[in-house]
Motif scaffolding. Sequence first.
Motif, mmCIF file in Angstrom:
data_model
loop_
_atom_site.group_PDB
_atom_site.id
_atom_site.type_symbol
_atom_site.label_atom_id
_atom_site.label_comp_id
_atom_site.label_asym_id
_atom_site.label_seq_id
_atom_site.Cartn_x
_atom_site.Cartn_y
_atom_site.Cartn_z
ATOM 1 N N ARG A 3 13.712 26.477 -40.442
ATOM 2 C CA ARG A 3 13.153 26.866 -41.723
ATOM 3 C C ARG A 3 12.722 28.325 -41.688
ATOM 4 N NH1 ARG A 3 12.355 22.577 -44.864
ATOM 5 N NH2 ARG A 3 10.945 23.710 -46.217
ATOM 6 N N ALA A 60 17.340 23.181 -48.589
ATOM 7 C CA ALA A 60 17.125 24.304 -49.493
ATOM 8 C C ALA A 60 17.893 24.035 -50.774
ATOM 9 C CB ALA A 60 17.586 25.619 -48.854
ATOM 10 N N THR A 110 13.881 27.901 -50.000
ATOM 11 C CA THR A 110 13.621 26.952 -48.916
ATOM 12 C C THR A 110 12.647 25.895 -49.417
ATOM 13 O OG1 THR A 110 13.853 28.732 -47.300
ATOM 14 C CG2 THR A 110 12.816 26.692 -46.547
#
Length: 240
Positions: A3, A60, A110
């Motif tokens: 991430r 995402a 994200t």
Amino acid sequence: MSRHRLTLIGLLGAGLLATGALTGCASGAASSPSSPASADAVSPAPAGEIEAAWVDAGRAVAVITSGSSSCIPTVNGEPEYTDGAVTVDLVEPSQEPCTRDMAPRATLVTLPAGVDPGAGLTLRVTGAAEGEAVLAALDEAPAASEEFAPSAGWAGSSLVAIVTYGSSSCVPTVESVSADGDRVAVRFAEPPADQVCTMDFAPRVTLADVGAVAGDGAVSLVLSGGNVQAPDPISVLGTR
């Protein structure tokens, strides 16, 4: 892919400049503005005209808004996740001028921890664009992709959002779309030899209209050209 890597999306704006530039880096760029206007003149997209696509194995989304193709909104702060809905605030990039066209453009977001792509998602957008999009649940939880692997998702009935990696200031542009057996071949334009790109390495989103050649079932893309590294076909996530 971590991430942490996707937090690089703040670099996605087409006009951002980072320290040091590299000539002829990997990917094409949007055409040069022919009728510039101040970034302040770009108004928010009308409410409701928001599309979104699952990408990166559902970790995402690509948020599709309408506005100047040379001034792509970026994410302001961290998206908030409450009761099955993610709220994301977008801001216009500070650089100017912006082209006076009106085109779909994509911002990579994200998703916060806890979002389950198998449960569907409501996406609320505020700021530079305002509206809401509902993403249907993915039938199967996709396997986590390798780091820096390209991905793609449906952003409506015809558009696909394609995520690739390279210089954030040189987003690949589509040269052609064609049928390739039961797949769709997307070829990116080769960048000019004298193109100057920033020396970062970040995710970029390119939109491709594949509606004229995609079949009715599941679709995979074969990517080529533009110095994009994609040796294997990639499945398009989501539904049309």
